[in-house]
Design an enzyme around this catalytic site. Structure first.
Site, PDB file in Angstrom:
ATOM      1  N   LYS A 118      44.741  44.856  25.204  1.00 46.43           N
ATOM      2  CA  LYS A 118      43.532  45.653  24.934  1.00 46.43           C
ATOM      3  C   LYS A 118      43.721  47.130  25.230  1.00 46.43           C
ATOM      4  O   LYS A 118      43.267  47.984  24.488  1.00 46.43           O
ATOM      5  CB  LYS A 118      42.386  45.198  25.865  1.00 46.43           C
ATOM      6  CG  LYS A 118      41.544  44.097  25.354  1.00 46.43           C
ATOM      7  CD  LYS A 118      40.361  43.817  26.290  1.00 46.43           C
ATOM      8  CE  LYS A 118      40.696  43.448  27.686  1.00 46.43           C
ATOM      9  NZ  LYS A 118      40.336  44.301  28.752  1.00 46.43           N
ATOM     10  N   ARG A 167      54.903  45.038  33.998  1.00 44.08           N
ATOM     11  CA  ARG A 167      54.199  46.218  33.478  1.00 44.08           C
ATOM     12  C   ARG A 167      54.423  47.428  34.396  1.00 44.08           C
ATOM     13  O   ARG A 167      54.351  47.332  35.612  1.00 44.08           O
ATOM     14  CB  ARG A 167      52.704  45.914  33.384  1.00 44.08           C
ATOM     15  CG  ARG A 167      51.873  47.073  32.879  1.00 44.08           C
ATOM     16  CD  ARG A 167      50.545  46.643  32.347  1.00 44.08           C
ATOM     17  NE  ARG A 167      49.665  46.055  33.356  1.00 44.08           N
ATOM     18  CZ  ARG A 167      48.470  45.549  33.073  1.00 44.08           C
ATOM     19  NH1 ARG A 167      48.022  45.544  31.834  1.00 44.08           N
ATOM     20  NH2 ARG A 167      47.729  45.034  34.022  1.00 44.08           N
ATOM     21  N   ARG A 178      51.073  49.110  39.154  1.00 42.10           N
ATOM     22  CA  ARG A 178      49.763  48.936  39.770  1.00 42.10           C
ATOM     23  C   ARG A 178      49.859  47.975  40.946  1.00 42.10           C
ATOM     24  O   ARG A 178      50.579  46.993  40.887  1.00 42.10           O
ATOM     25  CB  ARG A 178      48.783  48.380  38.731  1.00 42.10           C
ATOM     26  CG  ARG A 178      48.110  49.458  37.928  1.00 42.10           C
ATOM     27  CD  ARG A 178      47.338  48.903  36.786  1.00 42.10           C
ATOM     28  NE  ARG A 178      46.453  47.791  37.142  1.00 42.10           N
ATOM     29  CZ  ARG A 178      45.618  47.213  36.293  1.00 42.10           C
ATOM     30  NH1 ARG A 178      45.563  47.631  35.050  1.00 42.10           N
ATOM     31  NH2 ARG A 178      44.853  46.234  36.683  1.00 42.10           N
TER      32      ARG A 178
END
Ligand code: AMP
Length: 219
Positions: free
Chosen positions: A15, A132, A165
């Protein structure tokens, strides 16, 4: 007519990448609640301090805190012709809150509202999350397996050092999936029953999903 677009889908379904591209394409602001909350944390605000307690555990931040941030953002001038909302709402309670926020901002203005659902096989998503990396400066997203930067650890676009993250660990990712299936997935039926849901097949490469997304938005 003002175009209100919201996006549903599990963590790491693509997304973020697609909505960033769509925002550029339509010249609408891209409003991503995860990034807004991380900005509050980075600025060490009271809202950020509270949000961090939930984000670090993979849970949803309380509904009133997020609603306040979203209302402020959607009231800004750049949203008057439309917006792309990525990561909000994430629960039935937030969906009701969004209806109230939109009503209070829009008054008599004509609007079109669509919820676009990224339908994807979830098996590989945890691997996608742990691999990621992102650029803290320009926001570009990489994946060590499928979209590695040319120079290890460095953003191709702006040369900044890439970061991971804090909640992109295997354990917290699993928690985020549990939260998604319990709190957010019911929104698929919620928006379907209101006749505003568009489902796209989000399996495949970025350009394939992009074509499907454009079709759903223009339908
Ligand atoms: P994301 O960047 O979309 O993966 O979101 C990261 C984290 O931010 C989530 O796991 C939640 O803890 C928090 N978060 C993002 N959006 C929301 C929301 N709409 N409501 C509550 N918490 C949120």
């Amino acid at each position: 007519m003002k175009k209100e677009l919201i996006f549903l889908g599990p963590p790491a379904c693509g997304k973020g990448t697609q909505t960033t591209m769509l925002a550029e394409h339509l010249h609408f602001p891209h409003i991503d609640t995860g990034s807004l909350l991380r900005a509050e944390i980075a600025a060490n605000t009271d809202a950020g301090k509270e949000a961090k307690l939930y984000i670090d555990e993979g849970h949803l931040v309380p509904v009133t805190l997020v609603a306040k941030i979203i209302k402020n953002r959607l009231s800004q001038d750049d949203c008057k012709n439309g917006y792309i909302l990525d990561g909000y709402p994430r629960s039935l309670e937030q969906a009701d809150a969004l209806t109230g926020i939109n009503d209070s901002i829009n008054g008599n203005q004509k609007t079109s509202f669509k919820a676009i659902y990224f339908d994807i096989d979830t098996d590989m998503l945890i691997e996608r999350i742990v691999n990621r990396r992102s650029c803290p400066k320009c926001g570009e997203i990489y994946n060590l397996k499928s979209k590695a930067p040319k120079v290890d650890g460095i953003c191709d676009k702006c040369g900044e050092k890439l970061t991971q993250r804090k909640d992109d660990t295997r354990e917290i990712a699993q928690e985020r999936f549990d939260t998604y299936f319990k709190e957010t997935a019911p929104l698929i039926d919620y928006y379907k029953s209101r006749g505003v849901l568009k489902t796209i097949n989000a399996n495949g490469d970025i350009s394939e999903v992009w074509e499907r997304l454009l079709k759903a938005v223009n339908d």
